[in-house]
Write an enzyme that holds these catalytic residues in place. Structure first.
Site, mmCIF file in Angstrom:
data_model
loop_
_atom_site.group_PDB
_atom_site.id
_atom_site.type_symbol
_atom_site.label_atom_id
_atom_site.label_comp_id
_atom_site.label_asym_id
_atom_site.label_seq_id
_atom_site.Cartn_x
_atom_site.Cartn_y
_atom_site.Cartn_z
ATOM 1 N N ASP A 41 12.984 2.474 -3.852
ATOM 2 C CA ASP A 41 12.473 3.745 -3.317
ATOM 3 C C ASP A 41 13.499 4.392 -2.396
ATOM 4 O O ASP A 41 13.809 5.578 -2.497
ATOM 5 C CB ASP A 41 11.202 3.504 -2.479
ATOM 6 C CG ASP A 41 9.929 3.400 -3.313
ATOM 7 O OD1 ASP A 41 10.017 3.548 -4.546
ATOM 8 O OD2 ASP A 41 8.854 3.176 -2.723
ATOM 9 N N ILE A 52 -0.742 -1.606 -5.266
ATOM 10 C CA ILE A 52 -2.086 -1.234 -4.826
ATOM 11 C C ILE A 52 -3.161 -1.932 -5.662
ATOM 12 O O ILE A 52 -4.173 -2.378 -5.122
ATOM 13 C CB ILE A 52 -2.244 0.305 -4.854
ATOM 14 C CG1 ILE A 52 -1.314 0.926 -3.803
ATOM 15 C CG2 ILE A 52 -3.690 0.706 -4.591
ATOM 16 C CD1 ILE A 52 -1.180 2.435 -3.889
ATOM 17 N N THR A 53 -2.933 -2.066 -6.964
ATOM 18 C CA THR A 53 -3.975 -2.720 -7.777
ATOM 19 C C THR A 53 -4.115 -4.209 -7.433
ATOM 20 O O THR A 53 -5.212 -4.741 -7.474
ATOM 21 C CB THR A 53 -3.708 -2.576 -9.288
ATOM 22 O OG1 THR A 53 -2.362 -2.920 -9.540
ATOM 23 C CG2 THR A 53 -3.975 -1.176 -9.775
ATOM 24 N N HIS A 64 6.404 10.057 -5.945
ATOM 25 C CA HIS A 64 5.433 9.359 -6.793
ATOM 26 C C HIS A 64 4.009 9.816 -6.457
ATOM 27 O O HIS A 64 3.151 9.000 -6.098
ATOM 28 C CB HIS A 64 5.551 7.842 -6.613
ATOM 29 C CG HIS A 64 6.753 7.255 -7.291
ATOM 30 N ND1 HIS A 64 7.187 5.962 -7.071
ATOM 31 C CD2 HIS A 64 7.605 7.786 -8.205
ATOM 32 C CE1 HIS A 64 8.267 5.730 -7.810
ATOM 33 N NE2 HIS A 64 8.543 6.818 -8.502
HETATM 34 P P1 FAD Z 1 -1.600 -0.980 4.654
HETATM 35 O O1 FAD Z 1 -1.574 -0.039 3.543
HETATM 36 O O2 FAD Z 1 -0.433 -1.228 5.460
HETATM 37 O O3 FAD Z 1 -2.868 -0.670 5.566
HETATM 38 C C1 FAD Z 1 -3.074 -1.277 6.816
HETATM 39 C C2 FAD Z 1 -3.735 -0.287 7.772
HETATM 40 O O4 FAD Z 1 -4.115 -0.973 8.983
HETATM 41 C C3 FAD Z 1 -2.807 0.844 8.214
HETATM 42 O O5 FAD Z 1 -3.466 2.084 8.079
HETATM 43 C C4 FAD Z 1 -2.521 0.528 9.683
HETATM 44 O O6 FAD Z 1 -2.279 1.689 10.464
HETATM 45 C C5 FAD Z 1 -3.816 -0.161 10.095
HETATM 46 N N1 FAD Z 1 -3.656 -1.017 11.275
HETATM 47 C C6 FAD Z 1 -2.614 -1.845 11.564
HETATM 48 N N2 FAD Z 1 -2.818 -2.475 12.737
HETATM 49 C C7 FAD Z 1 -4.009 -2.041 13.210
HETATM 50 C C8 FAD Z 1 -4.755 -2.325 14.396
HETATM 51 N N3 FAD Z 1 -4.302 -3.175 15.321
HETATM 52 N N4 FAD Z 1 -5.942 -1.691 14.570
HETATM 53 C C9 FAD Z 1 -6.395 -0.809 13.647
HETATM 54 N N5 FAD Z 1 -5.729 -0.510 12.506
HETATM 55 C C10 FAD Z 1 -4.555 -1.121 12.285
HETATM 56 N N6 FAD Z 1 2.072 0.161 -4.331
HETATM 57 C C11 FAD Z 1 1.883 0.826 -5.488
HETATM 58 O O7 FAD Z 1 0.945 0.484 -6.227
HETATM 59 N N7 FAD Z 1 2.700 1.860 -5.872
HETATM 60 C C12 FAD Z 1 3.727 2.294 -5.089
HETATM 61 O O8 FAD Z 1 4.461 3.236 -5.446
HETATM 62 C C13 FAD Z 1 3.951 1.620 -3.853
HETATM 63 N N8 FAD Z 1 4.946 2.013 -3.040
HETATM 64 C C14 FAD Z 1 5.137 1.359 -1.863
HETATM 65 C C15 FAD Z 1 6.193 1.776 -1.033
HETATM 66 C C16 FAD Z 1 6.425 1.123 0.160
HETATM 67 C C17 FAD Z 1 7.565 1.573 1.041
HETATM 68 C C18 FAD Z 1 5.610 0.036 0.550
HETATM 69 C C19 FAD Z 1 5.852 -0.680 1.834
HETATM 70 C C20 FAD Z 1 4.568 -0.380 -0.267
HETATM 71 C C21 FAD Z 1 4.318 0.264 -1.487
HETATM 72 N N9 FAD Z 1 3.283 -0.134 -2.333
HETATM 73 C C22 FAD Z 1 3.087 0.535 -3.497
HETATM 74 C C23 FAD Z 1 2.401 -1.282 -1.998
HETATM 75 C C24 FAD Z 1 1.088 -0.835 -1.320
HETATM 76 O O9 FAD Z 1 1.386 0.130 -0.347
HETATM 77 C C25 FAD Z 1 0.373 -2.055 -0.722
HETATM 78 O O10 FAD Z 1 -0.017 -2.923 -1.766
HETATM 79 C C26 FAD Z 1 -0.879 -1.699 0.079
HETATM 80 O O11 FAD Z 1 -0.689 -0.572 0.898
HETATM 81 C C27 FAD Z 1 -1.321 -2.862 0.985
HETATM 82 O O12 FAD Z 1 -2.547 -2.493 1.552
HETATM 83 P P2 FAD Z 1 -3.067 -2.968 2.970
HETATM 84 O O13 FAD Z 1 -4.329 -2.205 3.188
HETATM 85 O O14 FAD Z 1 -3.087 -4.439 3.036
HETATM 86 O O15 FAD Z 1 -1.962 -2.500 4.042
#
Ligand code: FAD
Length: 431
Positions: free
Chosen positions: A159, A347-348, A55
């Site tokens: 997935d 993501i949105t 994707h």
């Molecule tokens: P994350 O993306 O998890 O970001 C958190 C960040 O914090 C990471 O980089 C991590 O390393 C960092 N972190 C963690 N702990 C610490 C710490 N103690 N100190 C410093 N940094 C830290 N959405 C879509 O729109 N399309 C898709 O195709 C899609 N596919 C997905 C597939 C999978 C397998 C998963 C699990 C999710 C998918 N999603 C998809 C959903 C999307 O990924 C989430 O909505 C989004 O990533 C959430 O964002 P976030 O920043 O909250 O978390």
């Protein structure tokens, strides 16, 4: 007041929540400076380590995040584990405000007997493996069986099932790791069952469509009854692989092989639905069903962890208790993304939610609710980290690694070949 001076703000986590929060703050405040701390050496969270390799269009958000990182009022500090290398209290002392956007790093366990048997994996680790998450790079899942069972019916389950069944030649031009591609080429898996406790109306797949539930049902039905077109039939012919959804089945126990050394199947309790609407629950009917399989992937959800004893955490909901992103009872502390809402949503959804947190923070700043007087920001944290032997990497360091990955992928026609080993990454950066 902090209005005229430079508000020093830091964000913990560089996934969509961290980057979208930073973007909002930089756009709507002319002087705010935002530091993004990330535990990995590389940015972008689940966009890099979660989103499936087939994707690629989903990963275009990286362009927007890169523009944010290039702002002269934004800095990325990778290789810093907040809670271990630096405490949240230390960040709060150095900044006017701290936003926790560290996602959901753990997975929910099945909590059934046999879960620890070889051949039972979390979907999270499997996804991490094919996407090059350093901690999962050595996983080497055994794909020598012909049936796999995925427990859970959300997007991640789909997935994982798709990656298991897609003929490897369709993945060759993606950024899937070479190791995963090698293992998938050898894979004997031909059938994948995607098992859920509830019925077709309750599945957690999301799709981009108006009236999504109705559309989703139409898609499920069409996939179930329609004959494949000529091209699709030709594509499927050489590799007779199949998947299916099993509804109203709740896992009871992982069944071991006769020698007890690995998984040989899964025992499911048949359920029926009770209640209506949101209150619908799956209750066991008393019937059991054994499904033979050699691989079980549990995909019943990601889970956030507490980051630091000073930060409130709701273990039941797995989130930081908050009101619109303000952490309850801790002035100057905010949260966004999965750690704020729980591990659901695309993501949105995460973008919208992060913009709200950014907006609330700026409102508090304007209302004089954040500490007044200058704050040292990164200068203080850099000194602390240095004294602890922690050496952060910058966004331009990431750009060097990025260039290396792109160049390693070129020979094979891949967008990139991901670097998997943090030690090697540090060496490439001359550390
Ligand atoms: P994350 O993306 O998890 O970001 C958190 C960040 O914090 C990471 O980089 C991590 O390393 C960092 N972190 C963690 N702990 C610490 C710490 N103690 N100190 C410093 N940094 C830290 N959405 C879509 O729109 N399309 C898709 O195709 C899609 N596919 C997905 C597939 C999978 C397998 C998963 C699990 C999710 C998918 N999603 C998809 C959903 C999307 O990924 C989430 O909505 C989004 O990533 C959430 O964002 P976030 O920043 O909250 O978390």
């Amino acid at each position: 007041s902090t209005q005229e001076q430079t508000p020093q703000i830091c964000v913990v986590g560089s996934g969509p929540a961290g980057f979208y929060t930073a973007q909002h703050l930089l756009k709507h405040h002319p002087r705010a400076h935002v530091d993004i701390y990330e535990k990995q050496l590389v940015p972008f969270g689940l966009v890099r380590f979660g989103v499936a390799p087939d994707h690629p269009e989903v990963k275009n958000v990286i362009n927007t995040f890169t523009r944010t990182a290039h702002s002269d009022r934004c800095a990325f500090h990778g290789n810093v584990v907040v809670g271990r290398d630096v405490t949240v209290q230390e960040l709060r002392d150095a900044y006017h405000a701290v936003v926790l956007s560290y996602g959901a790093e753990d997975h929910r366990g099945l909590e059934i007997p046999g879960e620890e048997l070889p051949g039972v994996l979390s979907a999270r680790a499997f996804v991490g493996w094919y996407n090059g998450l350093p901690e999962n790079r050595k996983m080497a899942p055994d794909l020598s069986c012909d049936t796999a069972v995925v427990l859970g019916q959300g997007n991640v389950a789909l997935d994982v099932a798709r990656i298991l069944l897609t003929p490897p030649e369709y993945l060759e031009k993606t950024d899937i790791t070479e190791a995963a591609l090698g293992a998938l080429r050898q894979s004997q898996v031909k059938t994948v069952w995607i098992v859920g406790r509830r019925g077709p109306l309750q599945v957690a797949f999301t799709i981009k469509a108006p009236r999504p539930r109705k559309r989703l049902m139409e898609l499920l039905l069409r996939a179930a009854v329609e004959k494949p077109g000529v091209a699709e039939a030709a594509r499927r012919a050489p590799a007779p692989r199949a998947w299916g959804l099993r509804f109203l089945r709740s896992p009871q126990r992982v069944l071991p092989s006769p020698d007890g050394r690995r998984v040989a199947g899964i025992r499911l309790a048949v359920t029926r639905l009770e209640g209506v609407g949101e209150a619908t629950r799956a209750v066991p009917t008393g019937d059991l069903e054994d499904l033979p399989c050699g691989l079980v992937l549990s995909s019943i959800g990601y889970k956030s962890c507490p980051i630091d004893p000073s930060v409130p955490f709701d273990p039941k909901l797995g989130v930081i208790p908050n009101m619109e992103g303000r952490v309850v009872d801790v002035p100057g502390l905010y949260c966004s993304g999965w750690v704020k809402r729980g591990p659901t949503g695309v993501i949105t959804t995460t973008m919208t939610d992060s913009f709200v947190t950014g907006q609330i923070l700026l409102q508090d700043l304007k209302a004089g609710l954040l500490p007044s007087g200058p704050r040292p920001g990164y200068a203080a944290i850099k000194a602390l980290l240095g004294s602890r032997g922690v050496w952060p990497v910058s966004f331009s360091d990431w750009e060097k690694l990025d260039a290396e990955e792109v160049s390693r992928g070129q020979g094979a026609g891949k967008p990139r070949e991901k670097l998997l080993d943090p030690q090697e990454m540090l060496r490439l950066l001359g550390r």
